[in-house]
Design a protein around this motif. Structure first.
Motif, PDB file in Angstrom:
ATOM      1  N   GLU A  32       0.860  -1.160  -0.059  1.00 53.36           N
ATOM      2  CA  GLU A  32      -0.114   0.021  -0.023  1.00 53.36           C
ATOM      3  C   GLU A  32       0.881   1.223  -0.076  1.00 53.36           C
ATOM      4  OE1 GLU A  32      -2.769  -0.427   3.231  1.00 53.36           O
ATOM      5  OE2 GLU A  32      -4.362  -1.485   1.846  1.00 53.36           O
ATOM      6  N   ALA A  33       1.902   1.061   0.907  1.00 55.90           N
ATOM      7  CA  ALA A  33       2.836   2.291   0.778  1.00 55.90           C
ATOM      8  C   ALA A  33       3.412   2.514  -0.480  1.00 55.90           C
ATOM      9  CB  ALA A  33       3.970   2.159   1.898  1.00 55.90           C
ATOM     10  N   GLU A  34       3.862   1.460  -0.994  1.00 56.53           N
ATOM     11  CA  GLU A  34       4.393   1.713  -2.470  1.00 56.53           C
ATOM     12  C   GLU A  34       3.601   2.064  -3.537  1.00 56.53           C
ATOM     13  OE1 GLU A  34       7.595   1.123  -5.027  1.00 56.53           O
ATOM     14  OE2 GLU A  34       7.825   0.307  -2.914  1.00 56.53           O
ATOM     15  N   ALA A  35       2.138   1.605  -3.341  1.00 53.03           N
ATOM     16  CA  ALA A  35       1.317   2.231  -4.627  1.00 53.03           C
ATOM     17  C   ALA A  35       0.859   3.584  -4.239  1.00 53.03           C
ATOM     18  CB  ALA A  35       0.150   1.362  -4.481  1.00 53.03           C
ATOM     19  N   LEU A  36       1.119   4.096  -2.821  1.00 57.42           N
ATOM     20  CA  LEU A  36       0.419   5.454  -2.889  1.00 57.42           C
ATOM     21  C   LEU A  36       1.835   6.526  -2.819  1.00 57.42           C
ATOM     22  CD1 LEU A  36      -1.985   4.562   0.533  1.00 57.42           C
ATOM     23  CD2 LEU A  36      -2.504   5.209  -2.099  1.00 57.42           C
ATOM     24  N   ARG A  37       3.017   6.044  -2.810  1.00 54.55           N
ATOM     25  CA  ARG A  37       3.978   6.816  -3.097  1.00 54.55           C
ATOM     26  C   ARG A  37       3.971   7.892  -4.055  1.00 54.55           C
ATOM     27  NH1 ARG A  37       8.988   3.598  -2.732  1.00 54.55           N
ATOM     28  NH2 ARG A  37       8.395   3.093  -0.650  1.00 54.55           N
ATOM     29  N   PRO A  38       4.038   9.183  -4.029  1.00 55.14           N
ATOM     30  CA  PRO A  38       3.735   9.748  -5.052  1.00 55.14           C
ATOM     31  C   PRO A  38       5.002   9.725  -6.108  1.00 55.14           C
ATOM     32  CG  PRO A  38       4.519  11.092  -3.018  1.00 55.14           C
ATOM     33  CD  PRO A  38       4.039   9.671  -2.629  1.00 55.14           C
ATOM     34  N   THR A  39       4.679   9.869  -7.210  1.00 57.09           N
ATOM     35  CA  THR A  39       5.800   9.452  -8.372  1.00 57.09           C
ATOM     36  C   THR A  39       6.776  10.927  -8.394  1.00 57.09           C
ATOM     37  OG1 THR A  39       4.187  10.487  -9.969  1.00 57.09           O
ATOM     38  CG2 THR A  39       4.589   7.921  -9.551  1.00 57.09           C
ATOM     39  N   ASP A  48      14.240  11.015 -13.955  1.00 54.74           N
ATOM     40  CA  ASP A  48      14.747   9.617 -14.716  1.00 54.74           C
ATOM     41  C   ASP A  48      13.505   9.432 -15.639  1.00 54.74           C
ATOM     42  OD1 ASP A  48      16.588   7.688 -12.314  1.00 54.74           O
ATOM     43  OD2 ASP A  48      17.248   8.706 -13.940  1.00 54.74           O
ATOM     44  N   ASP A  49      13.658   8.466 -16.441  1.00 52.61           N
ATOM     45  CA  ASP A  49      12.542   8.269 -17.306  1.00 52.61           C
ATOM     46  C   ASP A  49      11.131   7.930 -16.586  1.00 52.61           C
ATOM     47  OD1 ASP A  49      10.551   7.066 -18.992  1.00 52.61           O
ATOM     48  OD2 ASP A  49      11.510   5.222 -19.383  1.00 52.61           O
ATOM     49  N   PRO A  50      10.149   8.776 -16.500  1.00 54.77           N
ATOM     50  CA  PRO A  50       9.019   8.705 -15.621  1.00 54.77           C
ATOM     51  C   PRO A  50       8.227   7.500 -16.093  1.00 54.77           C
ATOM     52  CG  PRO A  50       8.452  10.487 -17.403  1.00 54.77           C
ATOM     53  CD  PRO A  50      10.186   9.918 -17.547  1.00 54.77           C
ATOM     54  N   GLY A  51       8.423   6.833 -17.094  1.00 54.12           N
ATOM     55  CA  GLY A  51       7.551   5.647 -17.318  1.00 54.12           C
ATOM     56  C   GLY A  51       7.904   4.358 -16.279  1.00 54.12           C
ATOM     57  N   GLU A  57       4.669   1.318 -10.220  1.00 57.20           N
ATOM     58  CA  GLU A  57       3.289   1.518  -9.306  1.00 57.20           C
ATOM     59  C   GLU A  57       2.356   0.527  -9.757  1.00 57.20           C
ATOM     60  OE1 GLU A  57       2.798   5.721  -9.042  1.00 57.20           O
ATOM     61  OE2 GLU A  57       0.634   4.878  -8.668  1.00 57.20           O
ATOM     62  N   GLU A  58       2.331   0.240 -11.048  1.00 54.96           N
ATOM     63  CA  GLU A  58       1.336  -0.665 -11.614  1.00 54.96           C
ATOM     64  C   GLU A  58       1.510  -2.103 -11.122  1.00 54.96           C
ATOM     65  OE1 GLU A  58      -1.047   0.624 -13.134  1.00 54.96           O
ATOM     66  OE2 GLU A  58      -2.196  -1.142 -12.885  1.00 54.96           O
ATOM     67  N   VAL A  59       2.741  -2.474 -10.964  1.00 52.54           N
ATOM     68  CA  VAL A  59       2.914  -4.012 -10.469  1.00 52.54           C
ATOM     69  C   VAL A  59       2.697  -3.909  -9.119  1.00 52.54           C
ATOM     70  CG1 VAL A  59       4.998  -5.360 -10.009  1.00 52.54           C
ATOM     71  CG2 VAL A  59       4.786  -4.298 -12.188  1.00 52.54           C
ATOM     72  N   ALA A  60       2.871  -2.869  -8.527  1.00 56.31           N
ATOM     73  CA  ALA A  60       2.579  -2.724  -6.926  1.00 56.31           C
ATOM     74  C   ALA A  60       1.076  -2.995  -6.725  1.00 56.31           C
ATOM     75  CB  ALA A  60       3.208  -1.654  -6.109  1.00 56.31           C
ATOM     76  N   ARG A  61       0.578  -2.460  -7.546  1.00 55.17           N
ATOM     77  CA  ARG A  61      -1.090  -2.389  -7.656  1.00 55.17           C
ATOM     78  C   ARG A  61      -1.566  -3.770  -7.744  1.00 55.17           C
ATOM     79  NH1 ARG A  61      -2.075   2.878 -10.052  1.00 55.17           N
ATOM     80  NH2 ARG A  61      -2.079   4.362  -8.425  1.00 55.17           N
ATOM     81  N   THR A  62      -1.088  -4.323  -8.807  1.00 57.07           N
ATOM     82  CA  THR A  62      -1.702  -5.571  -9.205  1.00 57.07           C
ATOM     83  C   THR A  62      -1.357  -6.675  -7.989  1.00 57.07           C
ATOM     84  OG1 THR A  62      -0.675  -4.992 -11.503  1.00 57.07           O
ATOM     85  CG2 THR A  62      -1.472  -7.427 -11.152  1.00 57.07           C
TER      86      THR A  62
END
Ligand SMILES: [Zn+2]
Length: 122
Positions: A32-39, A48-51, A57-62
């Protein structure tokens, strides 16, 4: 032939499920912390490459989704232990083998039904 799970065995599975649940709860919190961390909030400011971070983040959500699914499976198994239906296949009512329960203590179905289900889904 297939005798009931002994109290000792049930106790062992309960312990196993509790451990698994505690681990999952810890993991879920981290994810959750990982997914909520602002980019782009990394110190240093190197753009760095923002992508890359978006993908992470997507991986963390999945992962979060599947961990939550697993958590509800573990909770359901603990519920079955409390109700005395643990180790019984939800589909055919036969006993789930000990070997299977040792690998997947939260299994709802016996190996035969699980395999049949997999074939149907594909
Ligand atoms: Zn079955």
């Amino acid at each position: 032939m297939s005798r009931e799970l002994t109290t000792h065995e049930k106790h062992k599975f309960r312990q196993q499920l509790h451990t698994l649940r505690a681990r999952l709860l810890g993991d879920v919190k981290e994810l959750e912390a990982e997914a909520l961390r602002p980019t782009g909030a990394l110190s240093g400011g190197a753009t760095d490459d923002p992508g890359t971070s978006e993908a992470a983040e997507e991986v963390a959500r999945t992962l979060l989704v599947s961990e939550e699914n697993l958590l509800s499976e573990v909770n359901a198994a603990l519920e079955r232990l409390a109700q005395g239906t643990f180790g019984q296949c939800e589909q055919c009512g036969r006993a789930i083998s000990r070997e299977r329960l040792e690998v997947i203590p939260y299994a709802r179905t016996c190996i035969r039904c699980a395999r049949a289900g997999e074939r149907e889904e594909t």
